[in-house]
Design a protein around this motif. Structure first.
Motif, mmCIF file in Angstrom:
data_model
loop_
_atom_site.group_PDB
_atom_site.id
_atom_site.type_symbol
_atom_site.label_atom_id
_atom_site.label_comp_id
_atom_site.label_asym_id
_atom_site.label_seq_id
_atom_site.Cartn_x
_atom_site.Cartn_y
_atom_site.Cartn_z
ATOM 1 N N LYS A 1 0.796 -1.226 0.000
ATOM 2 C CA LYS A 1 0.000 0.000 0.000
ATOM 3 C C LYS A 1 0.829 1.278 0.000
ATOM 4 N N SER A 2 2.163 1.152 -0.004
ATOM 5 C CA SER A 2 2.984 2.359 0.024
ATOM 6 C C SER A 2 4.262 2.212 -0.776
ATOM 7 N N LEU A 3 5.140 1.298 -0.372
ATOM 8 C CA LEU A 3 6.449 1.202 -1.017
ATOM 9 C C LEU A 3 6.333 0.916 -2.505
ATOM 10 N N LYS A 4 5.385 0.080 -2.873
ATOM 11 C CA LYS A 4 5.201 -0.248 -4.282
ATOM 12 C C LYS A 4 4.984 1.016 -5.113
ATOM 13 N N TYR A 5 4.179 1.924 -4.600
ATOM 14 C CA TYR A 5 3.871 3.147 -5.339
ATOM 15 C C TYR A 5 5.028 4.141 -5.302
ATOM 16 N N MET A 6 5.816 4.099 -4.229
ATOM 17 C CA MET A 6 6.992 4.972 -4.192
ATOM 18 C C MET A 6 8.040 4.517 -5.204
ATOM 19 N N ILE A 7 8.099 3.211 -5.450
ATOM 20 C CA ILE A 7 8.983 2.713 -6.505
ATOM 21 C C ILE A 7 8.422 3.105 -7.866
ATOM 22 N N PHE A 8 7.131 2.893 -8.073
ATOM 23 C CA PHE A 8 6.511 3.291 -9.346
ATOM 24 C C PHE A 8 6.792 4.759 -9.647
ATOM 25 N N GLY A 9 6.751 5.585 -8.588
ATOM 26 C CA GLY A 9 6.906 7.027 -8.780
ATOM 27 C C GLY A 9 8.330 7.530 -8.631
ATOM 28 N N ASN A 10 9.293 6.632 -8.362
ATOM 29 C CA ASN A 10 10.685 7.050 -8.118
ATOM 30 C C ASN A 10 10.739 8.154 -7.064
ATOM 31 N N LEU B 1 11.649 10.370 -4.185
ATOM 32 C CA LEU B 1 12.721 10.788 -3.282
ATOM 33 C C LEU B 1 12.417 12.220 -2.862
ATOM 34 N N ARG B 2 12.248 12.451 -1.591
ATOM 35 C CA ARG B 2 11.943 13.811 -1.128
ATOM 36 C C ARG B 2 13.167 14.703 -1.359
ATOM 37 N N ASN B 3 12.933 15.843 -1.956
ATOM 38 C CA ASN B 3 14.010 16.764 -2.338
ATOM 39 C C ASN B 3 15.032 16.079 -3.252
ATOM 40 N N ASN B 4 14.549 15.113 -4.056
ATOM 41 C CA ASN B 4 15.432 14.345 -4.940
ATOM 42 C C ASN B 4 16.576 13.696 -4.184
ATOM 43 N N CYS B 5 16.338 13.379 -2.918
ATOM 44 C CA CYS B 5 17.418 12.899 -2.055
ATOM 45 C C CYS B 5 16.966 11.781 -1.132
ATOM 46 N N TYR B 6 15.932 12.020 -0.351
ATOM 47 C CA TYR B 6 15.616 11.179 0.797
ATOM 48 C C TYR B 6 14.478 10.203 0.513
ATOM 49 N N PRO B 7 14.727 8.895 0.618
ATOM 50 C CA PRO B 7 13.613 7.944 0.525
ATOM 51 C C PRO B 7 12.659 8.207 1.687
ATOM 52 N N ILE B 8 11.404 8.275 1.427
ATOM 53 C CA ILE B 8 10.449 8.628 2.481
ATOM 54 C C ILE B 8 10.235 7.394 3.344
ATOM 55 N N SER B 9 11.147 7.191 4.279
ATOM 56 C CA SER B 9 11.166 5.961 5.064
ATOM 57 C C SER B 9 10.396 6.099 6.373
ATOM 58 N N VAL B 10 10.929 6.859 7.320
ATOM 59 C CA VAL B 10 10.313 6.954 8.638
ATOM 60 C C VAL B 10 8.878 7.466 8.546
ATOM 61 N N SER B 11 8.670 8.500 7.751
ATOM 62 C CA SER B 11 7.335 9.095 7.665
ATOM 63 C C SER B 11 6.311 8.111 7.122
ATOM 64 N N SER B 12 6.690 7.328 6.111
ATOM 65 C CA SER B 12 5.740 6.355 5.568
ATOM 66 C C SER B 12 5.518 5.214 6.560
ATOM 67 N N GLU B 13 6.565 4.814 7.269
ATOM 68 C CA GLU B 13 6.416 3.772 8.292
ATOM 69 C C GLU B 13 5.413 4.198 9.360
ATOM 70 N N ARG B 14 5.550 5.434 9.821
ATOM 71 C CA ARG B 14 4.692 5.909 10.913
ATOM 72 C C ARG B 14 3.208 5.847 10.524
ATOM 73 N N ILE B 15 2.910 6.193 9.273
ATOM 74 C CA ILE B 15 1.522 6.160 8.832
ATOM 75 C C ILE B 15 0.954 4.754 8.987
ATOM 76 N N PHE B 16 1.705 3.751 8.543
ATOM 77 C CA PHE B 16 1.178 2.389 8.581
ATOM 78 C C PHE B 16 1.215 1.793 9.983
ATOM 79 N N GLN B 17 2.142 2.252 10.803
ATOM 80 C CA GLN B 17 2.109 1.856 12.212
ATOM 81 C C GLN B 17 0.863 2.435 12.876
ATOM 82 N N ALA B 18 0.570 3.688 12.584
ATOM 83 C CA ALA B 18 -0.601 4.335 13.183
ATOM 84 C C ALA B 18 -1.895 3.671 12.718
ATOM 85 N N ILE B 19 -1.975 3.318 11.444
ATOM 86 C CA ILE B 19 -3.170 2.651 10.923
ATOM 87 C C ILE B 19 -3.376 1.319 11.636
ATOM 88 N N ALA B 20 -2.290 0.559 11.803
ATOM 89 C CA ALA B 20 -2.386 -0.744 12.474
ATOM 90 C C ALA B 20 -2.806 -0.592 13.928
#
Length: 412
Positions: free
Chosen positions: A84-93, A95-114
């Protein structure tokens, strides 16, 4: 009537049930113990998005009960996180500021949902988390809980009481929990999509992180190696000839290979949701390698305008995900567009790895648009004549010739 009154008077009021988003760190450990001491029925729940080892999860469970939790649960949402997240980030390439994989922020969303889903299932009266008032995570947790668990109280002791580390450690020690929560120079968040590093030299904008700040170092026995990543409709399905039905395992395999060359190190300065800027270091071999390999394959398999418009919506997708807008109804619409764009992104991207970096080599795909019968770039053409080319160029220049014929003084 009198007997009924007496019976009701003897009933012990039920404890309030609180679900604590439990990571095992200082803030959430304090929260579990304090709420248990206050008479809550505490459910300590760890939502794992790929960053916890089996040993860490066992330790979390043991500590949760030592802290006074009535119930402990681990929610493994790693596969859901990918689907529900990483797959689409790969599809969209993405990288925040063309630099940072959106890791912690995307994790937190799915932790919160769970966590919210669990709280609804057990009929919780409250949900608690350990975020402070100075960062983004408080927004990600609170917004998700407000939407997905309406009416459930949100408890944030660290934020509301402005608790210091010393106050929390002293409380835990005074109540018999002698865990080591010494202040470290660096803080880490390890996840499937990279490891973030905060503190230390990053607090000085003129410095970068030293070698010892990173968790992964060069261990590869060869000075360089080729990495072949096979994609099917935009998803990673193979690594150096090994097929993976489990996409998460494919990511982990690429991480193992890339981390042995210490690839994916960098630091990002970004804008937080609350308006201040923050600086975070990271090491993320798999995201960097996968995204660049995927981008390389797309250059040969997508049309010019497919690439252009996909980049536009992918930027918004990454921004919304980072800024706690994952539940915004437009997100599935963007995902549908990203998914459609991947229908021809099948083939193998080849990278050359070396210590601390890598180079793109090429692609092998049956959908490679550079292999056109109409012409070979810079060499020959068979889809048009020389006269047709000259006519096309003359027509293309018409708007400019009209404009500068009228405004010759503006010619550059």
């Amino acid at each position: 009537m009198e007997e009924n009154k007496t019976a009701h008077a003897n009933v012990v009021p039920a404890k309030k049930k609180v679900v604590v988003a439990f990571s095992g760190g200082l803030d959430t450990s304090y929260t579990v113990m304090y709420l248990a001491q206050q008479g809550y029925e505490v459910h300590a729940v760890c939502a794992n998005t790929g960053g916890f080892s089996a040993e860490q999860l066992r330790t979390n469970e043991q500590n949760a009960y030592r802290l006074g939790a009535a119930m402990y649960a681990t929610l493994d949402v790693t596969q859901e996180y990918y689907a529900k997240s990483l797959k689409y980030m790969i599809f969209g390439n993405v990288l925040r500021n063309n630099c940072y994989p959106i890791s912690v922020s995307s994790e937190r969303i799915f932790q919160a949902i769970a966590i919210a889903r669990y709280a609804n299932e057990v009929g919780a009266d409250a949900i608690a988390h350990g975020s402070t008032g100075a960062g983004n995570d408080q927004i990600r947790f609170d917004m998700t809980f407000l939407v997905m668990a309406p009416g459930v109280e949100i408890i944030t002791l660290t934020r509301d009481r402005k608790l210091t580390r010393k106050e929390e450690v002293d409380y835990l020690n005074a109540h018999g929990f002698d865990a080591d929560f010494a202040k470290l120079k660096y803080s880490y968040n390890v996840g499937l999509w990279g490891t973030s590093i905060c503190g230390g030299e990053l607090l000085d904008p003129t410095q970068s992180l030293p070698e010892e700040a990173y968790l992964k170092h060069v261990t590869a026995s060869e000075p360089e190696t080729l990495l072949r990543i096979e994609f099917e409709r935009g998803e990673v399905v193979g690594v150096n000839g090994e097929h993976f039905d489990d996409r998460v395992r494919a990511i982990q395999r690429i991480e193992e290979i890339g981390a042995s060359y210490a690839i994916g190190r960098d630091a990002n300065v970004g804008d937080t949701i609350i308006g201040i800027k923050g600086r975070v270091g990271f090491e993320a071999a798999a995201p960097k390698l996968i995204i660049e390999a995927h981008r390389l394959l797309e250059k040969s398999t997508l049309s010019k305008w497919q690439q252009y418009w996909k980049d536009q919506v992918a930027t918004w997708y990454g921004m919304f995900l980072h800024e706690s807008q994952y539940l915004e109804p437009v997100m599935p619409d963007i995902e549908a567009m990203l998914t459609s764009s991947q229908r021809n992104v099948t083939g193998t991207a080849i990278l050359r790895l070396r210590p601390y970096g890598f180079d793109t080599v090429g692609v092998d795909s049956g959908n490679d648009l550079t292999r056109s019968k109409l012409g070979e770039y810079g060499e020959t053409q068979s889809g048009w004549t020389a006269d047709e080319a000259k006519g096309f160029i003359k027509l293309l220049s018409t708007p400019l010739r009209v404009y500068y014929g009228t405004h010759p003084d503006e010619q550059r």
